[in-house]
Design an enzyme around this catalytic site. Structure first.
Site, PDB file in Angstrom:
ATOM      1  N   GLU A  49       0.780  -1.227   0.227  1.00 44.89           N
ATOM      2  CA  GLU A  49       0.276   0.133  -0.047  1.00 44.89           C
ATOM      3  C   GLU A  49       0.832   1.140  -0.396  1.00 44.89           C
ATOM      4  O   GLU A  49       0.462   1.927  -0.490  1.00 44.89           O
ATOM      5  CB  GLU A  49      -1.046  -0.252   0.887  1.00 44.89           C
ATOM      6  CG  GLU A  49      -1.814  -1.275   0.842  1.00 44.89           C
ATOM      7  CD  GLU A  49      -1.220  -1.897   1.520  1.00 44.89           C
ATOM      8  OE1 GLU A  49      -2.080  -3.384   2.458  1.00 44.89           O
ATOM      9  OE2 GLU A  49       0.255  -2.456   1.659  1.00 44.89           O
TER      10      GLU A  49
ATOM     11  N   CYS B 264      -0.096   0.220   7.225  1.00 44.25           N
ATOM     12  CA  CYS B 264      -0.691   0.232   6.220  1.00 44.25           C
ATOM     13  C   CYS B 264      -1.968   0.756   6.607  1.00 44.25           C
ATOM     14  O   CYS B 264      -2.319   2.256   5.430  1.00 44.25           O
ATOM     15  CB  CYS B 264      -0.531  -0.419   4.869  1.00 44.25           C
ATOM     16  SG  CYS B 264       1.103  -1.551   4.600  1.00 44.25           S
TER      17      CYS B 264
ATOM     18  N   ALA C 117      14.053 -43.959 -16.862  1.00 41.98           N
ATOM     19  CA  ALA C 117      15.129 -45.623 -17.429  1.00 41.98           C
ATOM     20  C   ALA C 117      15.041 -46.230 -16.886  1.00 41.98           C
ATOM     21  O   ALA C 117      15.046 -45.807 -15.478  1.00 41.98           O
ATOM     22  CB  ALA C 117      15.060 -44.886 -18.898  1.00 41.98           C
ATOM     23  N   ALA C 118      15.235 -47.081 -17.237  1.00 43.60           N
ATOM     24  CA  ALA C 118      15.902 -48.298 -16.494  1.00 43.60           C
ATOM     25  C   ALA C 118      17.540 -48.642 -16.364  1.00 43.60           C
ATOM     26  O   ALA C 118      18.103 -48.795 -15.243  1.00 43.60           O
ATOM     27  CB  ALA C 118      15.723 -49.880 -17.612  1.00 43.60           C
TER      28      ALA C 118
ATOM     29  N   GLU D 149      11.872 -31.547  -5.169  1.00 44.39           N
ATOM     30  CA  GLU D 149      12.406 -32.037  -6.343  1.00 44.39           C
ATOM     31  C   GLU D 149      12.723 -32.743  -6.121  1.00 44.39           C
ATOM     32  O   GLU D 149      13.429 -33.669  -7.460  1.00 44.39           O
ATOM     33  CB  GLU D 149      12.832 -30.345  -7.130  1.00 44.39           C
ATOM     34  CG  GLU D 149      11.685 -29.889  -7.570  1.00 44.39           C
ATOM     35  CD  GLU D 149      12.605 -29.345  -9.419  1.00 44.39           C
ATOM     36  OE1 GLU D 149      13.450 -29.038  -9.193  1.00 44.39           O
ATOM     37  OE2 GLU D 149      12.269 -28.039  -9.319  1.00 44.39           O
TER      38      GLU D 149
ATOM     39  N   LEU E  59      12.220 -39.574  -1.332  1.00 42.25           N
ATOM     40  CA  LEU E  59      11.827 -38.303  -0.334  1.00 42.25           C
ATOM     41  C   LEU E  59      10.049 -37.900  -0.761  1.00 42.25           C
ATOM     42  O   LEU E  59       9.691 -37.388  -0.115  1.00 42.25           O
ATOM     43  CB  LEU E  59      12.721 -37.322  -1.417  1.00 42.25           C
ATOM     44  CG  LEU E  59      12.691 -36.007  -0.153  1.00 42.25           C
ATOM     45  CD1 LEU E  59      13.053 -36.299   0.781  1.00 42.25           C
ATOM     46  CD2 LEU E  59      13.194 -34.904  -1.416  1.00 42.25           C
TER      47      LEU E  59
END
Length: 338
Positions: free
Chosen positions: A56, A88, A167-168, A269, A274
């Site tokens: 503000e 404010c 992938a594997a 991430e 996790l």
């Protein structure tokens, strides 16, 4: 004041708040728009980093004398206390504002009460303008911390149609497309913290930085958090000086969140273990699942050991939004408990 004028002012306030998300903690990222007495936009402001002026005050400074007799549109109830900066509510009164619209009442008992102060000064006050957009937008994580006392946790992952995130042979770059990766970097630039496990650091050596489309580092970088007991190399990219890093030698999820009290917007991430630990602890508040149009056929799943043994124990989520991002589909989900 007409409805279109208020809607435009609200959008300016929302955009201003979103632009500073991740830079204001532990204060909330607030946006404010000042309309002059004729309903024209006179000033826009957002919360400065800790210790700086609130939204503000910055909007009033931009508006100058045009604020007198005008209207303020704010994403959060104007504060009513003196901390590092003044209240404010009093700034709006001193500027001669005639009407205030705010989206959400301030749940903080120390800062709340600004609406009553404004009304006592003869200002017309309205609550609720854009409340849903604010609650699910820039103030989402801050409001969550006010309610629960802990950070808001989003688990983000990318997987193929078969739910596999690697992938594997362990390779995972790249499952999602370039549009999705650009979006992830844009989101990182508005976060307080990104969390991964030591296993992810050892396997992928991620940088965990927010980068601009040209590859340069974004102006704001979230705190990088590495969780686990395994030692990581001293030359790991996550330990460089591109962004701050916190290494937590624990497997306890609540200990991790306790260490991030001043970081309300947290992204997970890390790898499947996790993610499973956060899910098993009931500490995932939102899921962002990027589903790519590929089949890996083998390799690791997106999550492991989430504490589910039977279908009756399944962790259930409800859809908040589904959208396409390039060739991928992004599903945003929240727990059914919410």
């Amino acid at each position: 004041m007409t409805a279109p004028e208020l809607a435009e002012a609200l959008q300016f306030a929302l955009d201003a708040a979103e632009a500073v998300r991740g830079t204001t903690s532990p204060n909330p990222p607030v946006g404010a728009t000042i309309l002059d007495a004729d309903g024209r936009i006179a000033g826009v402001g957002s919360t400065a980093p800790l210790g700086g002026p609130h939204a503000e005050v910055r909007a009033l400074a931009a508006a100058g004398e045009r604020a007198r007799g005008g209207t303020a549109v704010v994403t959060l109830e104007p504060c009513n206390h003196t901390g590092r900066t003044g209240p404010c509510a009093h700034a709006l009164i001193d500027a001669g504002i005639a009407t205030v619209h705010y989206a959400i009442a301030d749940p903080n008992p120390v800062a709340g009460g600004g609406a009553d102060t404004l009304r006592a000064a003869g200002i017309t006050v309205h609550e609720g303008l854009g409340a849903d957009a604010v609650a699910h937008g820039p103030l989402r994580a801050w409001l969550h911390r006010q309610r629960t006392g802990r950070p808001h946790v989003t688990w983000k992952y990318a997987a193929g149609l078969d739910g596999r995130s690697a992938a594997a042979d362990g390779t995972s770059q790249w499952i999602s497309g370039s549009d999705a990766r650009s979006r992830v970097h844009d989101e990182r630039s508005r976060l307080d913290a990104i969390v991964v496990g030591t296993g992810t650091v050892l396997a992928d050596d991620p940088w965990l930085t927010a980068r601009l489309p040209d590859g340069d580092l974004a102006p704001h970088q979230p705190l990088r958090v590495v969780v686990g007991f395994s030692d990581i190399p001293t030359d790991a990219r996550v330990l460089d000086d591109s962004a701050p890093t916190l290494v937590l030698r624990t497997h306890d999820i609540d200990e991790v969140l306790a260490a991030l009290t001043d970081h309300p917007d947290v992204l997970i991430e890390g790898g499947p273990r996790l993610a499973g630990a956060f899910l098993a602890a009931g500490r995932v508040d939102r899921v962002q699942a990027y589903i790519a149009p590929i089949v890996l056929g083998a390799g690791s799943a997106a999550v492991q050991d989430a504490g589910v043994a039977t279908i009756a124990e399944a962790l259930r989520f409800r859809r908040e939004r589904i959208e396409t991002v390039g060739a991928d589909v992004l599903m945003t989900l929240v727990p059914e408990r919410d």
